[in-house]
Design a protein around this motif. Structure first.
Motif, mmCIF file in Angstrom:
data_model
loop_
_atom_site.group_PDB
_atom_site.id
_atom_site.type_symbol
_atom_site.label_atom_id
_atom_site.label_comp_id
_atom_site.label_asym_id
_atom_site.label_seq_id
_atom_site.Cartn_x
_atom_site.Cartn_y
_atom_site.Cartn_z
ATOM 1 N N MET A 134 0.811 -1.213 0.000
ATOM 2 C CA MET A 134 0.000 0.000 0.000
ATOM 3 C C MET A 134 0.848 1.268 0.000
ATOM 4 S SD MET A 134 -2.931 -1.236 -0.236
ATOM 5 C CE MET A 134 -3.670 0.378 -0.222
ATOM 6 N N VAL A 135 1.989 1.214 0.637
ATOM 7 C CA VAL A 135 2.858 2.379 0.713
ATOM 8 C C VAL A 135 4.294 1.894 0.834
ATOM 9 C CG1 VAL A 135 2.583 2.530 3.224
ATOM 10 C CG2 VAL A 135 3.325 4.542 1.941
ATOM 11 N N SER A 136 5.218 2.577 0.170
ATOM 12 C CA SER A 136 6.630 2.203 0.223
ATOM 13 C C SER A 136 7.465 3.428 -0.099
ATOM 14 C CB SER A 136 6.945 1.054 -0.744
ATOM 15 O OG SER A 136 6.839 1.490 -2.077
ATOM 16 N N ALA A 137 8.781 3.245 -0.052
ATOM 17 C CA ALA A 137 9.686 4.359 -0.340
ATOM 18 C C ALA A 137 9.699 4.723 -1.820
ATOM 19 C CB ALA A 137 11.104 4.010 0.126
ATOM 20 N N LEU A 138 9.266 3.824 -2.695
ATOM 21 C CA LEU A 138 9.209 4.125 -4.121
ATOM 22 C C LEU A 138 8.073 5.098 -4.399
ATOM 23 C CD1 LEU A 138 10.250 3.553 -6.983
ATOM 24 C CD2 LEU A 138 8.635 1.642 -7.095
ATOM 25 N N GLU A 139 8.407 6.226 -5.003
ATOM 26 C CA GLU A 139 7.425 7.285 -5.245
ATOM 27 C C GLU A 139 6.665 7.001 -6.536
ATOM 28 O OE1 GLU A 139 9.740 10.826 -5.249
ATOM 29 O OE2 GLU A 139 10.000 10.852 -3.074
ATOM 30 N N ARG A 140 5.699 6.087 -6.423
ATOM 31 C CA ARG A 140 4.832 5.735 -7.539
ATOM 32 C C ARG A 140 3.382 5.714 -7.049
ATOM 33 N NH1 ARG A 140 8.878 6.526 -9.708
ATOM 34 N NH2 ARG A 140 9.976 5.319 -11.297
ATOM 35 N N PRO A 141 2.421 6.121 -7.884
ATOM 36 C CA PRO A 141 1.005 6.024 -7.469
ATOM 37 C C PRO A 141 0.599 4.582 -7.230
ATOM 38 C CG PRO A 141 1.256 7.461 -9.385
ATOM 39 C CD PRO A 141 2.567 6.775 -9.192
ATOM 40 N N ARG A 142 -0.269 4.387 -6.249
ATOM 41 C CA ARG A 142 -0.754 3.057 -5.899
ATOM 42 C C ARG A 142 -2.267 3.111 -5.754
ATOM 43 N NH1 ARG A 142 3.388 -0.292 -3.995
ATOM 44 N NH2 ARG A 142 5.402 0.763 -3.856
ATOM 45 N N TYR A 143 -2.880 1.924 -5.749
ATOM 46 C CA TYR A 143 -4.316 1.847 -5.541
ATOM 47 C C TYR A 143 -4.626 2.017 -4.061
ATOM 48 C CZ TYR A 143 -5.009 0.239 -10.313
ATOM 49 O OH TYR A 143 -5.050 0.169 -11.686
ATOM 50 N N SER A 144 -5.612 2.843 -3.765
ATOM 51 C CA SER A 144 -5.995 3.098 -2.381
ATOM 52 C C SER A 144 -6.826 1.950 -1.836
ATOM 53 C CB SER A 144 -6.769 4.408 -2.263
ATOM 54 O OG SER A 144 -7.945 4.340 -3.051
ATOM 55 N N ASN A 145 -6.836 1.837 -0.531
ATOM 56 C CA ASN A 145 -7.540 0.762 0.153
ATOM 57 C C ASN A 145 -8.617 1.368 1.047
ATOM 58 O OD1 ASN A 145 -8.272 -1.696 1.124
ATOM 59 N ND2 ASN A 145 -6.381 -2.085 2.264
ATOM 60 N N CYS A 146 -9.663 0.583 1.319
ATOM 61 C CA CYS A 146 -10.745 1.082 2.156
ATOM 62 C C CYS A 146 -10.385 1.037 3.636
ATOM 63 C CB CYS A 146 -12.015 0.270 1.904
ATOM 64 S SG CYS A 146 -11.848 -1.478 2.274
ATOM 65 N N GLN A 147 -9.316 0.359 3.986
ATOM 66 C CA GLN A 147 -8.905 0.251 5.379
ATOM 67 C C GLN A 147 -7.666 1.112 5.633
ATOM 68 O OE1 GLN A 147 -10.684 -1.281 7.655
ATOM 69 N NE2 GLN A 147 -12.160 -2.024 6.136
ATOM 70 N N PRO A 148 -7.552 1.703 6.809
ATOM 71 C CA PRO A 148 -6.350 2.493 7.117
ATOM 72 C C PRO A 148 -5.114 1.608 7.205
ATOM 73 C CG PRO A 148 -7.713 2.239 9.073
ATOM 74 C CD PRO A 148 -8.511 1.692 7.933
#
Length: 555
Positions: free
Chosen positions: A465-479
């Motif tokens: 969901m999140v990483s150091a690579l600055e690329r767009p990702r798909y969002s998730n419904c959970q925090p």
């Protein structure tokens, strides 16, 4: 059993109290209770557990612009205007500037539909509390030329930023004379543009120099076709199949060399003294360029090193693959060090080449001696091992605040074990894993965040969901949950997009029932603050994630 050596005692002995950590640092006691003569850089790692960005402010009201990234020192936020004609810089005032306004908010989330009370005040004023417009400059004056908002590179000293603009070229306006450097140029499938690069000084926004590349195609998305190391900048021309080397000196672009048709810049001057050269039309030159010829010579000499029957077999394999080598094109490159380039050749769609045998070549080129050092295929297991164990050298990015590199297989045991599990899961091990992992190199320059709140040695979170690579990702419904790596205790949550905290479900106010949204992150280099930008339909929703002393994280 000794209670002092039990696992429960060790869990309770870990303190997130800021006063305790300051005392330990003053006494020279590290995280494992060993005494040192002087505090090391590892002392600062535990401090970030005490100040996590535990508050999410959804749908922040801000200026209508595109947020790009923070400067390496964290003092400025770089943005592009909505019409992509102007370039803006905002001075970052620090997270402490908003402490007074945020302190009374106790929850972890400020909802986007909060239009009254303290929540509305936070959403309306948080941007002005954190950022102040430093300067804004207009770089283009025609709607045909637009700034490329996914490209920006900082110089190594942090004083300048390099951005680019492009203008499409109509087919009827193309000149009748081109320099075609490879047979693959006859089947080029992209449109051509007129590119212009700007050197902008961060202190006052002055444009110190510009350089143009007309009638060309350069892949600028996420710094793909441009790389930088120290005072050298390399621009890859996919159309001309050339490597343009520029020197950066006092905010100026200086053309140094062009590798492609000629392996060295002085070769063209030598060829011009040949009488036949002046009558030779470059448009009709469909042979291999100088760099491709060097690669073929290197591969043939490598084949001759085999013995007897093996040599005959490898020579036959070389000639069988010769038409594949000739059809390959430069796709991407990066610096390994100031003297060596890692170049990737790809086999694109070609009407005369249809094969599944070979698709990529990785070439190491020495800029000082103008020689090929190494050529590897796409299934080279030794190159895969170099990338796994020396990943930090490929990324070449470190924090100016902590001196640490982003989490990778070179400095993090968990990532290395995960990659080794992936490699061992393939039937043929490293041979098959190379097909899967090597296509991600060469790496784009300045594409990894050095935020300490993404350090996998300290925090544990979902890297999908999140990483150091600055690329767009798909969002998730959970925090996204960020836990302590040692104790597995929850430190903070990061709420993505528009979220209904009470129903614990995604609550999209702008486009109900829409498809999965993309979300991009902009991390500050060292402060507990980062920005998430979510695309919902044709709109962009900006969320701030910031440290708040009054927020209570419910475990």
């Amino acid at each position: 059993m000794d209670p002092l050596n039990s696992h429960t005692y060790l869990r309770r002995d870990k303190s997130f109290n800021l006063f305790h950590l300051l005392t330990d640092r003053e006494l020279g006691i590290d995280r494992r209770h060993y005494i040192h003569r002087r505090p090391s850089k590892n002392f600062c790692v535990d401090f970030f557990k005490c100040i996590p960005p535990n508050l999410t402010i959804a749908n922040v009201e801000k200026h209508t612009n595109f947020i790009r990234k923070f400067s390496p020192d964290g003092k400025f936020l770089i943005c592009f205007s909505r019409d992509q004609q102007s370039f803006e810089s905002y001075k970052f005032l620090g997270t402490t500037n908003a402490c007074k306004m945020l302190y009374k908010w106790k929850s972890e989330y400020v909802p986007p539909d909060c239009n009254t009370g303290l929540g509305h005040e936070i959403r309306q004023n948080i941007f002005s509390q954190l950022f102040q417009l430093h300067w804004s400059i207009q770089l283009t004056s025609t709607f045909m030329r637009a700034l490329y908002r996914e490209f920006s590179i900082f110089t190594e000293d942090g004083k300048y930023i390099i951005i680019a603009s492009h203008m499409p070229i109509q087919e009827e306006h193309l000149p009748s004379y081109y320099t075609l450097n490879s047979i693959g140029r006859m089947h080029f499938e992209y449109d051509l543009f007129w590119y212009r690069f700007y050197m902008v000084r961060l202190s006052d926004g002055a444009v110190s120099d510009t350089i143009e590349f007309p009638y060309d195609f350069i892949k600028l998305s996420h710094n793909h076709g441009v790389t930088l190391r120290r005072n050298l900048m390399v621009v890859v021309s996919l159309f001309h199949q050339t490597i343009n080397i520029l020197k950066l000196c006092n905010g100026k672009f200086i053309r140094s060399n062009t590798i492609g048709r000629y392996p060295h810049g002085t070769d063209e001057c030598i060829c011009k003294h040949v009488p036949e050269y002046e009558n030779c039309c470059q448009m009709l030159d469909t042979g291999n360029n100088g760099l491709k010829q060097k690669i073929l010579i290197f591969l043939y000499r490598k084949v001759l090193n085999f013995q007897d029957e093996k040599r005959t077999e490898m020579i036959q394999l070389f000639y069988r693959r010769l038409f594949i080598y000739e059809a390959m094109q430069i796709y991407k490159l990066q610096f390994l060090d100031p003297d060596h380039l890692l170049i990737r050749y790809d086999l694109h769609k070609h009407p005369n080449v249809q094969t599944t045998e070979l698709h990529k070549l990785f070439v190491v080129y020495n800029l000082v001696d103008n020689e090929i050092v190494r050529v590897s295929a796409e299934n080279a297991s030794d190159l895969l091992l170099y990338f796994v164990y020396y990943c930090d050298y490929f990324r070449d990015v470190r924090s100016i605040f902590t001196g640490r590199a982003p989490s990778s297989s070179s400095n993090n045991v968990q990532i290395r074990y995960a990659q080794m599990r992936i490699i061992n899961a393939f039937p043929r091990g490293y041979f098959d894993a190379a097909y899967r992992l090597l296509p991600q190199i060469p790496l784009s320059v300045q594409s990894y965040s050095v935020s300490p709140f993404l350090d996998l040695n300290v925090f544990q979170y979902d890297t999908q969901m999140v990483s150091a690579l600055e690329r767009p990702r798909y969002s998730n419904c959970q925090p996204i949950r960020f836990n302590d790596r040692e104790t597995n205790l929850l430190l903070y949550r990061m709420y993505l997009g528009i979220f209904d905290q009470e129903n614990k479900d995604k609550h999209n106010l702008l486009m109900p029932g829409g498809p999965k949204e993309l979300i991009a992150y902009v991390f500050h280099p060292y402060e507990p603050f980062f920005i998430s930008v979510q695309k919902i339909g044709n709109r962009y929703v900006t969320n701030f994630h910031i440290r708040n002393e009054g927020t209570i994280v419910k475990r």
